[in-house]
Design an enzyme around this catalytic site. Structure first.
Site: not given
Length: 507
Positions: A91-92, A154, A184, A246
């Protein structure tokens, strides 16, 4: 130092998610089979739920078989790759996850007899960034400035204030040169080639200014709808989802001055420098130079498409734009007076990402049919190519002109298949090369450009236009071209279509 021989611990938070399935694991797998991964490495996919034995590897194999550019995985290669791939339940939000994770990483360091590179990939919802970062810092898991990196997807903030707050948090916990904000688009082969094309070919750079260029257009159009992303998209919209990141990245590469060296800081400095010169928007320029719209029902690629407000998880009263186009200016010596046109939209008639540089017309019109200006077209997708449109004589007894192309195509020029964007960026991150990643001040500058537009939209939503799904966008977008001489330009074949018909009846 041979970076390939540097061991690496890779941690993917959200390692069972869609991004890991479609992009990250296929990218690491391709790097592995093409011998770019270090000999000693381990990938830990962190996910909060437990899975049956072998379920994780089976699911990731499905992703590789579906999305890898190398096609279906070979049994032996996949077996060797999965010897380095581990599912890690955690669990984060609890300390135990990071305690156990630190033990794993330190055990690998001991086994490999060296402090390995540590790459932490945040493939998570934005609300987990602060929690994960705080725990990584608290347990000193990324305390080596030279070897530890955090890759953050993002959206990086939802506005300028949240982006600044996130930057302040991360820079409080880590060094800026450890933070790799990923887009990306910057890993795409043609996008990377923009810098080489501009600055390694002296034939173009002397013309790359307002003396010779009339306008520049950047288009990223999609045929897909919001699909299953309605709940996310309705809080975002085209301006946040595409323009702020982008498209402004593409703008900075096209418009920046030549860096002093080809290194991360020199290139990123020039990108920020040119973005800071974008003329600020105000209420008047938003009304005059920005068009937003939503798609209504129509037909896309021969299939019926519902309107945006009828999509799943989209408010029936939504004022979120699925299309935006805008005209902006860069107020520096190089670009003063040159309009830059940006547009992006979903459910449009074509899937394409293109940059069109239109040069000024010839000053001496000695040929009556010299009517098409020179254009340079950089096509990022669907075809990777760079084309130069010029006028030439038609064979025959008369002096008749027609537009012709000088064309560079990746497919025709190179036999090797280009790597996927994520392969390039992940390898750069492993090697500590931040050239294709975004610096804190660049994120904030990009947000500062779009914030006046967003603020104006909050005050007044009456300017929302409509366009039919499967069309080229709202008709109002043509009004951005005030002189009426130009329109939105697209693929080279379409640019050539009208001029060719002009010479159809030649002798």
């Amino acid at each position: 130092m041979n970076l390939k021989n540097t061991p690496a611990n890779i941690v993917i938070f959200g390692g069972f998610g869609d991004l890991a399935w479609r992009k990250l694991i296929p990218a690491f797998y391709n790097l592995f089979i093409h011998d770019y991964m270090p000999k000693q490495f381990a990938i830990y996919a962190v996910h909060y739920q437990g899975l049956p034995e072998g379920a994780y590897e089976k699911h990731m194999l499905e992703g590789v078989n579906l999305f890898s550019r190398s096609g279906k995985a070979k049994k032996e290669e996949w077996k060797r790759f999965t010897d380095h791939l581990y599912f890690f339940q955690g669990d984060f939000t609890i300390e135990d996850t990071y305690t156990r994770l630190k033990e794993k990483l330190e055990a690998n360091d001991a086994e490999w007899k060296t402090r390995a590179t540590r790459l932490f990939y945040y493939s998570v919802a934005p609300n987990f960034i602060e929690t994960i970062s705080s725990f990584i810092s608290q347990f000193n898991i990324a305390d080596n400035r030279q070897k530890d990196r955090l890759v953050i997807e993002k959206p990086f903030g939802t506005d300028l204030a949240s982006a600044r707050a996130l930057n302040e948090l991360l820079n409080k916990l880590f060094y800026e040169d450890q933070i790799y904000r990923i887009d990306h688009y910057l890993g795409k082969e043609v996008v990377q080639n923009i810098v080489a094309f501009r600055f390694a070919n002296h034939i173009f750079e002397p013309l790359w200014n307002n003396k010779y260029i009339e306008q520049i257009q950047i288009s990223v159009t999609e045929t897909v709808s919001v699909g299953t992303r309605g709940s996310y998209y309705d809080k975002s919209g085209a301006l946040r989802d595409m323009v702020q990141n982008h498209m402004l990245q593409l703008l900075s590469l096209v418009a920046m001055d030549c860096p002093g060296n080809y290194d991360a800081e020199s290139i990123r400095h020039q990108k920020v420098k040119v973005l800071k010169k974008v003329r600020p928007f105000n209420s008047a320029s938003v009304a005059q130079h920005v068009v937003r719209a939503q798609y209504t029902k129509g037909v896309v690629n021969g299939k019926p498409q519902v309107g945006y407000k009828e999509e799943n998880n989209v408010s029936r009263k939504s004022t979120t734009e699925t299309y935006v186009s805008l005209k902006l200016y860069i107020d520096n010596t190089r670009w003063k007076g040159v309009p830059f046109y940006l547009r992006t939209g979903k459910c449009m008639d074509k899937q394409a990402s293109e940059i069109v540089v239109q040069f000024k017309d010839t000053p001496y019109k000695i040929f009556k049919d010299d009517v098409v200006p020179n254009r340079l077209i950089i096509s990022i997708q669907p075809r990777q190519r760079i084309s130069l449109l010029f006028e030439g004589k038609v064979p025959g007894l008369e002096m008749k002109l027609m537009p012709l192309e000088m064309d560079f195509s990746y497919k025709r020029s190179f036999t090797d298949e280009a790597p996927e964007a994520y392969e390039t960026l992940l390898l750069d991150a492993l090697h500590g090369d931040a050239t294709q990643f975004i610096r804190a001040d660049q994120v904030e500058t990009a947000w500062a450009i779009v914030m006046p537009i967003l603020d104006n939209w909050v005050k007044d939503s009456s300017d929302m236009k409509k366009y039919k799904a499967g069309s080229s966008g709202p008709v109002e977008a043509e009004n951005l071209f005030s002189d009426g001489k130009v329109k939105w330009l697209s693929l080279p074949e379409e640019i050539l279509e009208q001029p060719k018909s002009r010479n159809k009846n030649k002798r």
